[in-house]
Design an enzyme around this catalytic site. Sequence first.
Site, PDB file in Angstrom:
ATOM      1  N   GLN A   4      13.176  -1.064  46.309  1.00 19.22           N
ATOM      2  CA  GLN A   4      11.863  -0.547  45.911  1.00 19.22           C
ATOM      3  C   GLN A   4      11.910   0.184  44.558  1.00 19.22           C
ATOM      4  O   GLN A   4      10.937   0.141  43.799  1.00 19.22           O
ATOM      5  CB  GLN A   4      11.361   0.403  47.006  1.00 19.22           C
TER       6      GLN A   4
ATOM      7  N   ARG B 146      20.710 -10.271  39.738  1.00 12.67           N
ATOM      8  CA  ARG B 146      21.730  -9.234  39.894  1.00 12.67           C
ATOM      9  C   ARG B 146      21.698  -8.668  41.319  1.00 12.67           C
ATOM     10  O   ARG B 146      20.624  -8.276  41.818  1.00 12.67           O
ATOM     11  CB  ARG B 146      21.446  -8.124  38.883  1.00 12.67           C
TER      12      ARG B 146
ATOM     13  N   GLU C  45       1.475  -0.099   9.764  1.00 13.41           N
ATOM     14  CA  GLU C  45       0.034  -0.409   9.754  1.00 13.41           C
ATOM     15  C   GLU C  45      -0.769   0.720  10.404  1.00 13.41           C
ATOM     16  O   GLU C  45      -1.738   0.487  11.129  1.00 13.41           O
ATOM     17  CB  GLU C  45      -0.235  -1.783  10.367  1.00 13.41           C
TER      18      GLU C  45
ATOM     19  N   GLU D 181       3.580   4.165  -0.346  1.00 16.72           N
ATOM     20  CA  GLU D 181       4.352   4.703  -1.472  1.00 16.72           C
ATOM     21  C   GLU D 181       5.237   5.821  -0.957  1.00 16.72           C
ATOM     22  O   GLU D 181       5.013   6.329   0.148  1.00 16.72           O
ATOM     23  CB  GLU D 181       3.393   5.266  -2.527  1.00 16.72           C
TER      24      GLU D 181
ATOM     25  N   LEU E  31       0.836  -1.202   0.000  1.00 22.73           N
ATOM     26  CA  LEU E  31       0.000   0.000   0.000  1.00 22.73           C
ATOM     27  C   LEU E  31       0.874   1.257   0.000  1.00 22.73           C
ATOM     28  O   LEU E  31       0.658   2.165  -0.791  1.00 22.73           O
ATOM     29  CB  LEU E  31      -0.915  -0.015   1.238  1.00 22.73           C
TER      30      LEU E  31
HETATM   31  N1  CAA Z   1     -12.441   0.158   7.900  1.00 19.19           N
HETATM   32  C1  CAA Z   1     -13.230  -0.019   6.844  1.00 19.19           C
HETATM   33  N2  CAA Z   1     -13.474   0.954   5.927  1.00 19.19           N
HETATM   34  C2  CAA Z   1     -12.855   2.140   6.122  1.00 19.19           C
HETATM   35  C3  CAA Z   1     -11.998   2.385   7.203  1.00 19.19           C
HETATM   36  C4  CAA Z   1     -11.799   1.338   8.131  1.00 19.19           C
HETATM   37  N3  CAA Z   1     -11.007   1.473   9.178  1.00 19.19           N
HETATM   38  N4  CAA Z   1     -11.521   3.650   7.120  1.00 19.19           N
HETATM   39  C5  CAA Z   1     -12.073   4.185   6.024  1.00 19.19           C
HETATM   40  N5  CAA Z   1     -12.879   3.271   5.417  1.00 19.19           N
HETATM   41  C6  CAA Z   1     -13.688   3.458   4.206  1.00 19.19           C
HETATM   42  C7  CAA Z   1     -14.718   4.537   4.443  1.00 19.19           C
HETATM   43  O1  CAA Z   1     -15.922   3.988   4.958  1.00 19.19           O
HETATM   44  C8  CAA Z   1     -14.921   5.109   3.056  1.00 19.19           C
HETATM   45  O2  CAA Z   1     -15.814   4.306   2.317  1.00 19.19           O
HETATM   46  P1  CAA Z   1     -17.107   4.929   1.579  1.00 19.19           P
HETATM   47  O3  CAA Z   1     -16.595   5.861   0.537  1.00 19.19           O
HETATM   48  O4  CAA Z   1     -17.837   3.756   1.021  1.00 19.19           O
HETATM   49  O5  CAA Z   1     -17.884   5.653   2.635  1.00 19.19           O
HETATM   50  C9  CAA Z   1     -13.557   4.953   2.418  1.00 19.19           C
HETATM   51  O6  CAA Z   1     -12.856   3.936   3.158  1.00 19.19           O
HETATM   52  C10 CAA Z   1     -12.750   6.242   2.442  1.00 19.19           C
HETATM   53  O7  CAA Z   1     -12.737   6.666   3.761  1.00 19.19           O
HETATM   54  P2  CAA Z   1     -12.194   8.097   4.214  1.00 19.19           P
HETATM   55  O8  CAA Z   1     -12.707   9.158   3.301  1.00 19.19           O
HETATM   56  O9  CAA Z   1     -12.494   8.228   5.661  1.00 19.19           O
HETATM   57  O10 CAA Z   1     -10.628   7.939   3.959  1.00 19.19           O
HETATM   58  P3  CAA Z   1      -9.463   8.931   4.321  1.00 19.19           P
HETATM   59  O11 CAA Z   1      -8.694   9.248   3.107  1.00 19.19           O
HETATM   60  O12 CAA Z   1      -9.962  10.083   5.142  1.00 19.19           O
HETATM   61  O13 CAA Z   1      -8.451   8.010   5.194  1.00 19.19           O
HETATM   62  C11 CAA Z   1      -7.446   6.924   7.042  1.00 19.19           C
HETATM   63  C12 CAA Z   1      -8.750   7.396   6.309  1.00 19.19           C
HETATM   64  C13 CAA Z   1      -7.968   6.295   8.304  1.00 19.19           C
HETATM   65  C14 CAA Z   1      -6.502   8.058   7.395  1.00 19.19           C
HETATM   66  C15 CAA Z   1      -6.732   5.903   6.125  1.00 19.19           C
HETATM   67  O14 CAA Z   1      -6.138   6.508   5.001  1.00 19.19           O
HETATM   68  C16 CAA Z   1      -5.678   5.091   6.834  1.00 19.19           C
HETATM   69  O15 CAA Z   1      -5.991   4.171   7.578  1.00 19.19           O
HETATM   70  N6  CAA Z   1      -4.386   5.409   6.614  1.00 19.19           N
HETATM   71  C17 CAA Z   1      -3.279   4.636   7.157  1.00 19.19           C
HETATM   72  C18 CAA Z   1      -2.870   3.569   6.192  1.00 19.19           C
HETATM   73  C19 CAA Z   1      -1.917   2.611   6.791  1.00 19.19           C
HETATM   74  O16 CAA Z   1      -2.225   1.972   7.780  1.00 19.19           O
HETATM   75  N7  CAA Z   1      -0.733   2.490   6.162  1.00 19.19           N
HETATM   76  C20 CAA Z   1       0.222   1.528   6.581  1.00 19.19           C
HETATM   77  C21 CAA Z   1       0.665   0.686   5.414  1.00 19.19           C
HETATM   78  S1  CAA Z   1       0.462  -1.035   5.537  1.00 19.19           S
HETATM   79  C22 CAA Z   1       1.748  -1.653   6.440  1.00 19.19           C
HETATM   80  O17 CAA Z   1       2.402  -0.955   7.150  1.00 19.19           O
HETATM   81  C23 CAA Z   1       1.950  -3.110   6.339  1.00 19.19           C
HETATM   82  C24 CAA Z   1       3.288  -3.607   6.731  1.00 19.19           C
HETATM   83  O18 CAA Z   1       4.160  -3.765   5.903  1.00 19.19           O
HETATM   84  C25 CAA Z   1       3.560  -4.031   8.121  1.00 19.19           C
END
Ligand code: CAA
Length: 380
Positions: free
Chosen positions: A279, A268, A363, A127, A125
Site C-alpha cells: 500500500q 521489483r 519562461e 540578461e 530576452l
Molecule cells: N501578455 C501580454 N501583454 C502583457 C503581459 C502578458 N502576459 N504582461 C504584461 N503585458 C503588457 C502590459 O499590458 C503592458 O502594456 P501597456 O503598457 O500597453 O499597458 C506592458 O506589457 C507592461 O506591463 P507591466 O507594466 O505589467 O510590466 P512589468 O514590468 O510589471 O512586468 C511581468 C510584468 C509579468 C513581471 C513580466 O516582466 C514578465 O513576464 N517577466 C518574466 C519574463 C520571463 O518570462 N523571462 C524568461 C525569459 S524567456 C525564456 O526563459 C526562454 C527560454 O530560453 C526557455
Amino acid sequence: MNFELTEEQLAVQAAARDFAQNELLPGVIERDEEQKFPAEQIKKMGELGFMGMMVDPKYNGGGMDSVSYVLAMEEISKVDASCSVAMSVNNSLVCWGLEKYGSEEQKQKYLTKLATGEIIGAFCLSEPEAGSDATSQRTTAEDKGDYYLLNGTKNWITNGNSAGVYIVIAQTDPEKKHKGINALIVEKGMDGFVVGKKENKLGIRGSDTHSLMFTDVKVPKENRIGEDGFGFKFAMSTLNGGRIGIASQALGIASGAYELALKYSQERKAFGKPISEHQAIQFKLAEMATQIEAARLLCLNAASLKDQGKDYVKAAAMAKVFASKVAMDVTVEAVQVHGGYGYVKEYHVERLMRDAKITQIYEGTSEIQKIVIARELLKN
Ligand code: CAA
C-alpha cells in the site's frame, strides 16, 4: 464539454510517442552525461513536422492546433527534455511570434526555414540583470536610420549556439521604458555577434544554453518585428504561449517518470511480492497519477482556449505553475519508488528529476506565474 481527442490529435500523439521511444530513448543518457546537443534528433523532428507544428502550411508548417502541440510536447518530454525545450522555443516563441507579428518578408525569409527545422531559432530576452524584471533591458538597439546598432549581453539562451536566427529584445529609447523596447531578428554570423560560454547545468544538459555578446552589430531596420517600441509587448505575448509549451514539457517529465515508476513497481519484488502490491507504493502511484491528470487538464485547457481564439494568459500561467510543481513532486517520488536504482543513471528517473527543476525557473519562474495569475484575477 468534450474531452475526446480527435483522430488527428491521436495520430500526432502516437507519432510523437513512437519517435520519442524509438529515436530519442537510445543515447539519451549519454547525451545528458556529455552535454551533447541533439542535433540529429532535432533535424529528424523537423522532418516529421514537430518544429513548426502550428505554422500555416503556406510557410511550410504543420497547420496543427495547440492541443496537438501539447500532446507531442508531452510525449517527447517523457524521454528527452533537452529535445523538447528546443522544440518548445522554436514553436512557441520563435515561429509563433514571427507568424503572428512578423512582416511577410520576414516570414518568407525566416519562418519558412524555421518551420521545417532547417534552421532553429532562439529567443533572447534574459540578461545578467534582467530575468524576471524583463523591462530592465540593458542591451541597446540604437536607431541609426536604416539600421539599429545592437550592443549588450544576453544570458541563459536556449539553442544559444545551435540557432541560426535569434530574436533579440533590446532597449532603443530608455525614456519610454517598456514602450521603447524593440524585438530584432539577428542572424548568426552578423559582424560583432559572438556566442559566449556554454552553461554547465543541473538538468536539460543536452540543451545548449549560452550567453551571447553583441558589439556594434548592425541590424537592418527591416529585421525589426512590428512597430517601433513593440518589443516588450511582443515578448510578453509570445511568452504567454511559451508557457503552454513549458507546462507541457513539465507534464511530460512527470508522466515519463510516473510510467517508469509504475512499471518498476510491478517488476521489483520485496517481502515476497511486487512492491506495487504494498500500500505504501500504491498511495504514491495514486497520488502521482492524480497530479498528472490535473496538470494535463490544465495544459489542454490553456491550449484549447488558445485554439478557440480566447484569452489564455491566466490559463497558461496556471498550467505552467501547476505542472512544473507536479514535475518536481512526481519525479522525486519516482526516484523514491525505485529506491537505490532510482539514484543511478540507467533507470532514467534521476535525470527526469534534474530536468524537472528548470520548468519552475525558465519562461517565468513560478513566482512570476503567480503574479501573472493574480493580475488577471484582480483586473476588473
Ligand atoms: N501578455 C501580454 N501583454 C502583457 C503581459 C502578458 N502576459 N504582461 C504584461 N503585458 C503588457 C502590459 O499590458 C503592458 O502594456 P501597456 O503598457 O500597453 O499597458 C506592458 O506589457 C507592461 O506591463 P507591466 O507594466 O505589467 O510590466 P512589468 O514590468 O510589471 O512586468 C511581468 C510584468 C509579468 C513581471 C513580466 O516582466 C514578465 O513576464 N517577466 C518574466 C519574463 C520571463 O518570462 N523571462 C524568461 C525569459 S524567456 C525564456 O526563459 C526562454 C527560454 O530560453 C526557455
